[in-house]
Design a protein around this motif. Structure first.
Motif, PDB file in Angstrom:
ATOM      1  N   THR A 241       5.003   4.560  -5.925  1.00 44.55           N
ATOM      2  CA  THR A 241       4.335   3.230  -5.784  1.00 44.55           C
ATOM      3  C   THR A 241       2.765   3.297  -6.286  1.00 44.55           C
ATOM      4  N   ALA A 242       2.249   2.261  -6.997  1.00 45.27           N
ATOM      5  CA  ALA A 242       0.916   2.470  -7.351  1.00 45.27           C
ATOM      6  C   ALA A 242       0.215   1.314  -6.783  1.00 45.27           C
ATOM      7  N   TRP A 243      -0.728   1.370  -5.816  1.00 45.73           N
ATOM      8  CA  TRP A 243      -1.331   0.200  -5.284  1.00 45.73           C
ATOM      9  C   TRP A 243      -2.895   0.040  -5.717  1.00 45.73           C
ATOM     10  N   TYR A 244      -3.273  -1.252  -5.877  1.00 40.06           N
ATOM     11  CA  TYR A 244      -4.440  -1.540  -6.218  1.00 40.06           C
ATOM     12  C   TYR A 244      -5.350  -2.375  -5.062  1.00 40.06           C
ATOM     13  N   VAL A 245      -6.736  -1.756  -4.640  1.00 46.63           N
ATOM     14  CA  VAL A 245      -7.433  -2.249  -3.773  1.00 46.63           C
ATOM     15  C   VAL A 245      -8.412  -3.008  -4.488  1.00 46.63           C
ATOM     16  N   SER A 246      -8.874  -4.038  -4.695  1.00 44.77           N
ATOM     17  CA  SER A 246     -10.000  -4.473  -5.381  1.00 44.77           C
ATOM     18  C   SER A 246     -11.402  -4.779  -4.509  1.00 44.77           C
ATOM     19  N   THR A 247     -11.360  -4.545  -3.584  1.00 45.05           N
ATOM     20  CA  THR A 247     -12.574  -4.517  -2.846  1.00 45.05           C
ATOM     21  C   THR A 247     -12.813  -3.503  -1.732  1.00 45.05           C
ATOM     22  N   GLU A 248     -13.985  -3.211  -1.131  1.00 48.33           N
ATOM     23  CA  GLU A 248     -14.278  -2.393  -0.247  1.00 48.33           C
ATOM     24  C   GLU A 248     -13.836  -2.861   1.018  1.00 48.33           C
ATOM     25  N   LEU A 249     -12.821  -2.420   1.552  1.00 49.69           N
ATOM     26  CA  LEU A 249     -11.948  -2.821   2.959  1.00 49.69           C
ATOM     27  C   LEU A 249     -12.630  -2.331   3.871  1.00 49.69           C
ATOM     28  N   ASP A 250     -12.527  -3.088   5.057  1.00 50.96           N
ATOM     29  CA  ASP A 250     -13.171  -2.694   6.220  1.00 50.96           C
ATOM     30  C   ASP A 250     -12.122  -1.752   6.867  1.00 50.96           C
ATOM     31  N   ASP A 251     -12.659  -1.070   8.089  1.00 51.55           N
ATOM     32  CA  ASP A 251     -11.736  -0.149   8.846  1.00 51.55           C
ATOM     33  C   ASP A 251     -10.273  -0.397   8.948  1.00 51.55           C
ATOM     34  N   ALA A 252     -10.354  -1.763   9.366  1.00 52.27           N
ATOM     35  CA  ALA A 252      -9.234  -2.195  10.107  1.00 52.27           C
ATOM     36  C   ALA A 252      -8.068  -2.507   9.123  1.00 52.27           C
TER      37      ALA A 252
ATOM     38  N   LEU B 224       0.371  11.381  -0.983  1.00 54.45           N
ATOM     39  CA  LEU B 224      -0.239  10.305  -1.052  1.00 54.45           C
ATOM     40  C   LEU B 224      -1.500  10.662  -2.069  1.00 54.45           C
ATOM     41  N   VAL B 225      -2.196   9.913  -2.954  1.00 55.18           N
ATOM     42  CA  VAL B 225      -3.288  10.299  -3.588  1.00 55.18           C
ATOM     43  C   VAL B 225      -4.082   9.131  -3.793  1.00 55.18           C
ATOM     44  N   VAL B 226      -5.606   9.133  -3.325  1.00 54.35           N
ATOM     45  CA  VAL B 226      -6.300   8.180  -3.147  1.00 54.35           C
ATOM     46  C   VAL B 226      -7.415   8.278  -4.149  1.00 54.35           C
ATOM     47  N   VAL B 227      -7.650   7.312  -5.093  1.00 48.46           N
ATOM     48  CA  VAL B 227      -8.498   7.235  -6.132  1.00 48.46           C
ATOM     49  C   VAL B 227      -9.789   6.320  -5.889  1.00 48.46           C
ATOM     50  N   PRO B 228     -11.003   6.580  -5.299  1.00 49.90           N
ATOM     51  CA  PRO B 228     -11.793   5.733  -4.779  1.00 49.90           C
ATOM     52  C   PRO B 228     -12.677   5.817  -6.092  1.00 49.90           C
TER      53      PRO B 228
ATOM     54  N   GLY C 271       7.433   9.786  -8.150  1.00 55.32           N
ATOM     55  CA  GLY C 271       7.504   9.595  -6.752  1.00 55.32           C
ATOM     56  C   GLY C 271       6.338   9.571  -5.961  1.00 55.32           C
ATOM     57  N   GLY C 272       5.160   9.793  -6.637  1.00 51.13           N
ATOM     58  CA  GLY C 272       3.978   9.701  -5.575  1.00 51.13           C
ATOM     59  C   GLY C 272       3.362   8.226  -5.130  1.00 51.13           C
ATOM     60  N   GLN C 273       2.685   8.309  -4.203  1.00 47.42           N
ATOM     61  CA  GLN C 273       2.142   7.074  -3.644  1.00 47.42           C
ATOM     62  C   GLN C 273       0.666   6.974  -4.049  1.00 47.42           C
ATOM     63  N   LEU C 274       0.113   6.135  -5.043  1.00 46.36           N
ATOM     64  CA  LEU C 274      -1.077   6.308  -5.498  1.00 46.36           C
ATOM     65  C   LEU C 274      -1.847   5.163  -4.901  1.00 46.36           C
ATOM     66  N   VAL C 275      -3.255   5.045  -4.428  1.00 41.26           N
ATOM     67  CA  VAL C 275      -3.827   4.027  -4.184  1.00 41.26           C
ATOM     68  C   VAL C 275      -5.316   4.075  -4.747  1.00 41.26           C
ATOM     69  N   VAL C 276      -5.237   3.177  -5.871  1.00 39.53           N
ATOM     70  CA  VAL C 276      -6.610   3.128  -6.706  1.00 39.53           C
ATOM     71  C   VAL C 276      -7.669   1.991  -6.288  1.00 39.53           C
ATOM     72  N   GLY C 277      -8.695   2.514  -6.002  1.00 35.65           N
ATOM     73  CA  GLY C 277      -9.748   1.551  -5.711  1.00 35.65           C
ATOM     74  C   GLY C 277     -10.541   0.926  -6.604  1.00 35.65           C
ATOM     75  N   TYR C 278     -11.274  -0.184  -6.146  1.00 34.96           N
ATOM     76  CA  TYR C 278     -12.090  -1.129  -7.152  1.00 34.96           C
ATOM     77  C   TYR C 278     -12.779  -0.286  -8.001  1.00 34.96           C
ATOM     78  N   PHE C 279     -13.243  -0.980  -9.197  1.00 35.30           N
ATOM     79  CA  PHE C 279     -14.233  -0.461 -10.276  1.00 35.30           C
ATOM     80  C   PHE C 279     -13.548   0.975 -10.617  1.00 35.30           C
ATOM     81  N   SER C 280     -12.441   1.025 -11.098  1.00 30.27           N
ATOM     82  CA  SER C 280     -11.730   2.138 -11.595  1.00 30.27           C
ATOM     83  C   SER C 280     -11.312   2.125 -12.874  1.00 30.27           C
TER      84      SER C 280
END
Ligand code: GAL
Length: 630
Positions: A557-568, A443-447, A467-476
């Protein structure tokens, strides 16, 4: 194999009788390395070219006789008063044009030829005198490179650097987008450092000055290293500063030091200090390219929370030290050995406090010193992590400009928040550079990677395709290294989303997602072009629009998270569950050392079968254990 244990030793404050007592106490505490001479320039060279090495000869001989090795520093972070008197042009100038005076430390401009010459001179003199002293283990150049200056000498060097980077003014004008606000340069001589100006400074001028300054300081470091290398083959290092301030590109500098060394002073008194410890240590390992590194300074007995000192509770100093070692440090060193008898840092804690050796502090120091030799073999092992977070100092610098769509966008905070979530789940992460080979990570996280090069974008795409799992954060993926807008954004195709508009949020507001999760700080009008929508905004102007997306790409898989999520909500995306313990593994061949730190309220039984090396099993609340298994 040794784990280093000790700290900065500033004996010039004390009479020789105290030096003898110091060496005796170092032996009692298990100290095997001290950094000597970091701020000793005025004691070593009280007048230009007039050296006083006698006291240092005696100190090094005493340490050697006591079996304590020396990390000998060049004292160039604090030129003596005579230097400033003779070379007033070498005093630093702030961005608003104030020339600083002597009276603290770090009052020099690294671009002043007189400073550079004097720094080489004292480094050469130390190398000539001590290169074959048997106490020497390594060289420590300077202290926490970072002091910035905006004077005319710095301006000249900046222009030279820009000429090398861009070649022509035409290219510079394009990169800096100087057509806007009538900034087009027709002469190199018209370019200034980003000093205080009327309104918002040109963002690329600002970023280039940060890049330049890092390169200029690196050149200054290398000049000293060259002087030392002429006479000595011992490792050369310098201590990287870390906190909310990373003044130079440490990942790049790492190639030029024989041991990556950091100073680390968490600024929280709650469990945040443990989390920050892990963050700084993981970052240092990232800078070191995964190899061991060294905690050169930490505070023995206090945490600086705001302007208040918080006393480290019993056991905390050992936990922090071992947490650094768990994460790859080749030891634990402190600022400083003996508390200062006066001066600006007289209330800074020390291994030997003002209360003397008959103190809780010294007893805890001696206890840890007696445990570390049992862990010596971990010095040759590597830390295991299968999750990486991207870290790019240039992106951070770029986001420190004044031009962003929200002043609450904070690169360091975004990276820390990603790291914190894994830390709370007991998962060890590495930090990796954007263009690194990421194939070993699940897993690779891109804040908030606002600035990204084509090369890095290609590396991330290759990672997902294989085959990697990539999670890209907002404003990237917003700008290229010249801070020119990318259109489409660097991640548009990979993520299968198109971002139409930014919707920055006021500090006191949130957005709600259809899953019940919440976001703050930032939101975006996202179109899912070829991605699946995982969660949507619920209510407000973005009602029903995608908030989190996912796209299958090749085997990954490439994910996009478009806001600063809360912990839950973040825990759901990353499939994390809270863990009361911090577990880190170091491995060498078939041997694994499992470090366990119990931050919970109840004792913890360690599942790994193995031999207890230090600590207690089960691990009591607030305790630690290191278990060796093969
Ligand atoms: C470090 C510095 C030391 C000492 C210490 C105090 O950043 O290198 O010399 O000032 O901070 O916490």
């Amino acid at each position: 194999m040794t784990l280093w244990y000790g700290g900065d030793y500033n004996p010039e404050q004390w009479d020789p009788d105290v030096w003898k007592e110091d060496v005796g106490l170092m032996q009692r505490a298990g100290v095997n390395l001290v950094t000597v001479g970091v701020f000793s320039w005025s004691s070593l060279e009280p007048a230009p070219g007039q050296y006083e090495f006698g006291w240092l000869d005696r100190v090094l001989d005493l340490l050697h006789a006591g079996g304590v090795r020396v990390d000998l520093a060049t004292p160039t972070a604090s030129p003596p008063p005579w230097f400033s008197r003779l070379h007033p042009e070498a005093l630093p100038v702030t961005a608003d044009g104030v020339r600083l005076t002597h009276g603290s430390r770090d009052t020099y401009c690294a671009c002043a030829p007189a400073y550079r010459e004097a720094a080489r001179g004292i480094a050469r003199a130390l190398a000539e005198r001590y290169h074959d002293h048997p106490a020497l283990a390594m060289w420590h150049v300077h202290n926490e490179y970072g002091t910035t200056c905006y004077c005319s000498l710095a301006a000249e060097r900046f222009r030279e650097w820009l000429q090398t980077r861009y070649g022509t003014l035409e290219r510079l004008n394009e990169a800096w987008t100087t057509a806007f606000w009538s900034q087009g340069y027709a002469e190199w001589a018209d370019i200034e450092p980003p000093r205080k100006t009327q309104y918002l400074v040109n963002p690329t001028q600002y970023l280039d000055f940060r890049r330049f300054w890092s390169d200029e300081l690196l050149a200054a470091y290398l000049e000293q290293k060259t002087e030392l290398r002429k006479l000595s083959a011992l490792p050369v290092t310098t201590n990287f500063v870390f906190g909310g301030w990373v003044p130079v590109n440490h990942a790049q500098w790492a190639a030029e030091v024989d041991v990556v060394a950091i100073d680390h002073y968490p600024d929280r008194s709650d469990v945040g200090a443990e989390e920050q410890t892990a963050f700084g240590a993981d970052l240092a390992r990232g800078w070191a390219g995964g190899k061991p590194w060294l905690l050169m300074e930490q505070s023995a007995g206090t945490l600086n929370e705001g302007h208040r000192l918080h006393t480290k509770e019993p056991g905390r100093m050992a936990r922090h030290s071992l947490s650094h070692i768990a994460r790859g440090s080749q030891g634990a060193l402190f600022f400083q050995w003996r508390a200062s008898r006066g001066g600006a840092e007289m209330f800074h804690s020390a291994m030997v406090p003002h209360a003397g050796p008959d103190s809780r502090m010294f007893r805890e120091i001696a206890k840890l010193g007696s445990e570390l030799p049992q862990l010596a073999e971990v010095a040759e092992s590597n830390v295991e992590a299968d999750v990486a977070i991207l870290w790019d100092v240039e992106c951070w610098w770029a986001m420190q400009g004044t031009h962003l769509p929200s002043s609450s966008l904070d690169y360091l905070a975004a990276v820390r928040s990603a790291h914190r979530r894994f830390w709370h789940a007991g998962i060890t992460v590495d930090f990796a550079a954007p263009a690194a080979d990421l194939s070993s990570y699940r897993l690779v996280v891109v804040p908030s990677l606002y600035l990204i090069s084509d090369e890095a974008a290609a590396a991330l795409t290759a990672y997902v395709e294989s085959g990697g799992q990539l999670v890209v954060g907002y404003f990237s993926g917003i700008v290229d290294p010249d801070l020119r807008i990318r259109s489409p954004g660097a991640f548009t195709e990979l993520l299968g989303v198109r971002v139409e508009e930014f919707h920055p949020l006021p500090d006191d507001s949130e957005v709600v997602l259809s899953s019940g999760g919440r976001g703050r700080l930032w939101s975006e009008h996202v179109h899912a072009v070829s991605a699946e929508v995982v969660d949507r905004y619920a209510g407000g102007v973005l009602d029903g629009k995608p908030a989190i997306t996912r796209r299958q790409v090749g085997a990954g898989t490439a994910w996009y998270v478009s806001t600063e999520l809360d912990d839950a909500a973040a825990a759901q995306v990353f499939e994390l569950s809270a863990s009361p313990v911090e577990i880190v593994r170091r491995r060498s061949g078939d041997t694994t050392w499992t470090f366990v730190f119990n931050h919970g309220d109840a004792e913890f039984s360690v599942p790994d079968a193995g031999r207890l090396v230090v600590g207690e099993l089960p691990v009591p609340a607030g305790g630690y254990a290191v278990v060796r298994s093969t």
